[in-house]
Design a protein around this motif. Structure first.
Motif, mmCIF file in Angstrom:
data_model
loop_
_atom_site.group_PDB
_atom_site.id
_atom_site.type_symbol
_atom_site.label_atom_id
_atom_site.label_comp_id
_atom_site.label_asym_id
_atom_site.label_seq_id
_atom_site.Cartn_x
_atom_site.Cartn_y
_atom_site.Cartn_z
ATOM 1 N N ARG A 278 44.596 22.288 32.223
ATOM 2 C CA ARG A 278 45.569 21.820 33.207
ATOM 3 C C ARG A 278 45.169 22.094 34.648
ATOM 4 N N THR A 279 44.016 22.708 34.882
ATOM 5 C CA THR A 279 43.601 22.977 36.251
ATOM 6 C C THR A 279 43.318 21.657 36.962
ATOM 7 N N PRO A 280 44.091 21.321 38.003
ATOM 8 C CA PRO A 280 43.966 19.994 38.616
ATOM 9 C C PRO A 280 42.553 19.651 39.058
ATOM 10 N N GLU A 281 41.845 20.607 39.630
ATOM 11 C CA GLU A 281 40.498 20.363 40.129
ATOM 12 C C GLU A 281 39.556 19.940 39.001
ATOM 13 N N ILE A 282 39.635 20.633 37.869
ATOM 14 C CA ILE A 282 38.741 20.337 36.753
ATOM 15 C C ILE A 282 39.077 18.976 36.150
ATOM 16 N N VAL A 283 40.359 18.692 36.009
ATOM 17 C CA VAL A 283 40.779 17.401 35.455
ATOM 18 C C VAL A 283 40.357 16.262 36.377
ATOM 19 N N ASP A 284 40.578 16.437 37.669
ATOM 20 C CA ASP A 284 40.217 15.395 38.640
ATOM 21 C C ASP A 284 38.717 15.116 38.617
ATOM 22 N N LEU A 285 37.919 16.173 38.566
ATOM 23 C CA LEU A 285 36.466 15.986 38.559
ATOM 24 C C LEU A 285 35.986 15.355 37.256
ATOM 25 N N ALA A 286 36.610 15.688 36.152
ATOM 26 C CA ALA A 286 36.240 15.045 34.887
ATOM 27 C C ALA A 286 36.430 13.538 34.987
ATOM 28 N N ARG A 287 37.513 13.125 35.599
ATOM 29 C CA ARG A 287 37.764 11.693 35.770
ATOM 30 C C ARG A 287 36.747 11.063 36.717
ATOM 31 N N ARG A 288 36.402 11.757 37.780
ATOM 32 C CA ARG A 288 35.441 11.214 38.756
ATOM 33 C C ARG A 288 34.053 11.086 38.149
ATOM 34 N N TYR A 289 33.651 12.067 37.354
ATOM 35 C CA TYR A 289 32.327 11.988 36.724
ATOM 36 C C TYR A 289 32.290 10.877 35.682
ATOM 37 N N ASP B 291 45.565 18.402 23.497
ATOM 38 C CA ASP B 291 46.428 17.353 24.053
ATOM 39 C C ASP B 291 46.583 17.474 25.563
ATOM 40 N N SER B 292 45.737 18.265 26.201
ATOM 41 C CA SER B 292 45.859 18.517 27.632
ATOM 42 C C SER B 292 45.359 17.345 28.457
ATOM 43 N N ASP B 293 45.618 17.402 29.761
ATOM 44 C CA ASP B 293 45.129 16.367 30.687
ATOM 45 C C ASP B 293 43.610 16.279 30.643
ATOM 46 N N LEU B 294 42.946 17.429 30.542
ATOM 47 C CA LEU B 294 41.487 17.412 30.493
ATOM 48 C C LEU B 294 40.996 16.721 29.222
ATOM 49 N N ALA B 295 41.630 17.010 28.106
ATOM 50 C CA ALA B 295 41.224 16.370 26.853
ATOM 51 C C ALA B 295 41.375 14.857 26.948
ATOM 52 N N ARG B 296 42.442 14.398 27.585
ATOM 53 C CA ARG B 296 42.671 12.959 27.701
ATOM 54 C C ARG B 296 41.685 12.295 28.657
ATOM 55 N N ALA B 297 41.072 13.081 29.539
ATOM 56 C CA ALA B 297 40.113 12.533 30.495
ATOM 57 C C ALA B 297 38.693 12.506 29.945
ATOM 58 N N ALA B 298 38.484 13.026 28.741
ATOM 59 C CA ALA B 298 37.129 13.206 28.202
ATOM 60 C C ALA B 298 36.802 12.184 27.126
ATOM 61 N N ALA B 299 35.513 11.951 26.947
ATOM 62 C CA ALA B 299 35.044 11.104 25.851
ATOM 63 C C ALA B 299 35.075 11.849 24.526
ATOM 64 N N LEU B 300 34.928 13.170 24.573
ATOM 65 C CA LEU B 300 34.928 14.010 23.386
ATOM 66 C C LEU B 300 35.573 15.337 23.745
ATOM 67 N N THR B 301 36.446 15.831 22.890
ATOM 68 C CA THR B 301 37.104 17.108 23.131
ATOM 69 C C THR B 301 36.754 18.101 22.038
#
Length: 346
Positions: free
Chosen positions: A105-116, A131-141
């Motif tokens: 849920r760390t906004p910085e990490i989630v935002d950068l995952a989306r940018r990359y 089920d976190s925001d980071l997991a939803r932003a990734a190709a593989l969790t």
């Protein structure tokens, strides 16, 4: 903190059971990138790691593992390059980005995952919450599934992240990656350490007499040294600083003396002899030392595993030392002053 530390063998055993499936999933994602000069099936052009705090120490272990096993270029991403200096990660097309966040849920990490992802990288999320925001932003969790972690000093999620990044590295192929059989031995090794309370108590008695200390390690033990120093900082407020043994020799050893001890982490790897060798220089400075590792005279021993999984055993020893030192100082390790469980960096 104590309760969650004791859950580590079960958490690691569950991850070790999933090890073959995790490595296969990483291999399939890596092959889909098809970059020239990469691993099997084309593979990524390189591997970047994105993290903060304790997760950054697990990321450092991942970087070691990928470089050693595959020869691929690796790096630890500097988040501020994008978030503060506004430099887009355009050069990472065809790379694998491993993003680590215990909460996801760390906004910085989630935002950068989306940018990359937008820049053409494939993102692997390593998080406790599938089920976190980071997991939803990734190709593989890689979901750690360690259960709720309530203590501010992270313990079971850190060692789980370490095993997860070793699985990611093994999935990229190369030589000498951690095997399923080796991963399966880690839960019992950690359980054996957690059964030992005498060694941590004796080490804490020495550490608690001082207000500053160095924690030193190299190779697989370097990420553990950084993590152990952080745990001592969080739980006790002591000025603990982690160092690579090589860097420590180049000047920081000067901080150690009769009033500033050193905790040395040295396992069975080829870089650990250097850490053992630094004892003579510390003795010449009159600095008390606590040795943790595979040497016969280690106050905090762990079994010689012969692979990068020793980072986990070293990290557990650091956790035990931090907890025992906080108790020796009559400090509640579960309520560090001014700290929160999730740091909302943006």
């Amino acid at each position: 903190m104590d309760t969650e530390m004791r859950q580590q063998p079960d958490v690691l055993a569950a991850l070790a059971d999933r090890f073959p499936a995790l490595t296969a999933e990483v291999a399939r994602l890596a092959a889909s990138l098809g970059g020239s000069g990469g691993g099997p099936g084309g593979g990524p052009l390189g591997v970047a790691f994105l993290a903060r705090g304790s997760s950054d120490h697990a990321a450092l272990l991942g970087r070691y593992a990928v470089e050693l096993q595959t020869g691929l270029p690796t790096c630890l991403v500097a988040p501020s390059v994008t978030t503060a200096y506004h430099r887009a990660p355009a050069g990472f097309r065809g790379w694998l980005l491993v993003a680590l966040s215990q909460s996801g849920r760390t906004p910085e990490i989630v935002d950068l995952a989306r940018r990359y992802t937008a820049a053409g990288a494939a993102v692997v999320a390593v998080t406790n919450d599938g089920d976190s925001d980071l997991a939803r932003a990734a190709a593989l969790t890689v979901a750690l599934d360690a259960g709720p972690e309530r203590a501010v000093p992270a313990t079971k999620t850190v060692t789980a992240q370490m095993l997860a990044v070793l699985a990611v590295a093994s999935g990229l192929g190369g030589t000498d990656g951690l095997t399923h059989a080796q991963a399966a031995t880690l839960p019992s090794a950690v359980a054996e350490l957690l059964a030992d309370s005498e060694g941590p108590a004796a080490a804490a008695e020495l550490v608690a007499r001082h207000d500053r200390l160095a924690v030193v390690g190299r190779g697989a033990c370097y990420p553990a040294a950084l993590e152990s120093a952080l745990k001592l900082q969080e739980t006790t407020g002591l000025m603990a600083h982690g160092f690579s043994t090589a860097d420590f020799r180049h000047g920081p050893i000067a901080v150690c003396g009769p009033d500033a001890p050193a905790v040395l982490l040295a396992g069975s790897g080829p870089a650990d002899a250097d850490t053992l060798d630094v004892r003579s220089a510390l003795a010449g400075r009159g600095a008390p030392t606590v040795l943790a590792g595979t040497a016969s005279d280690a106050l905090l021993p762990w079994p010689a595993l012969g692979h990068l999984g020793e980072c986990l055993t070293a990290t557990v020893r650091g956790q035990q030392l931090a907890l025992a030192t906080s108790r020796a100082l009559s400090i509640d390790p579960d309520q560090p002053a001014g700290l929160n469980k999730v740091t909302m960096t943006s």
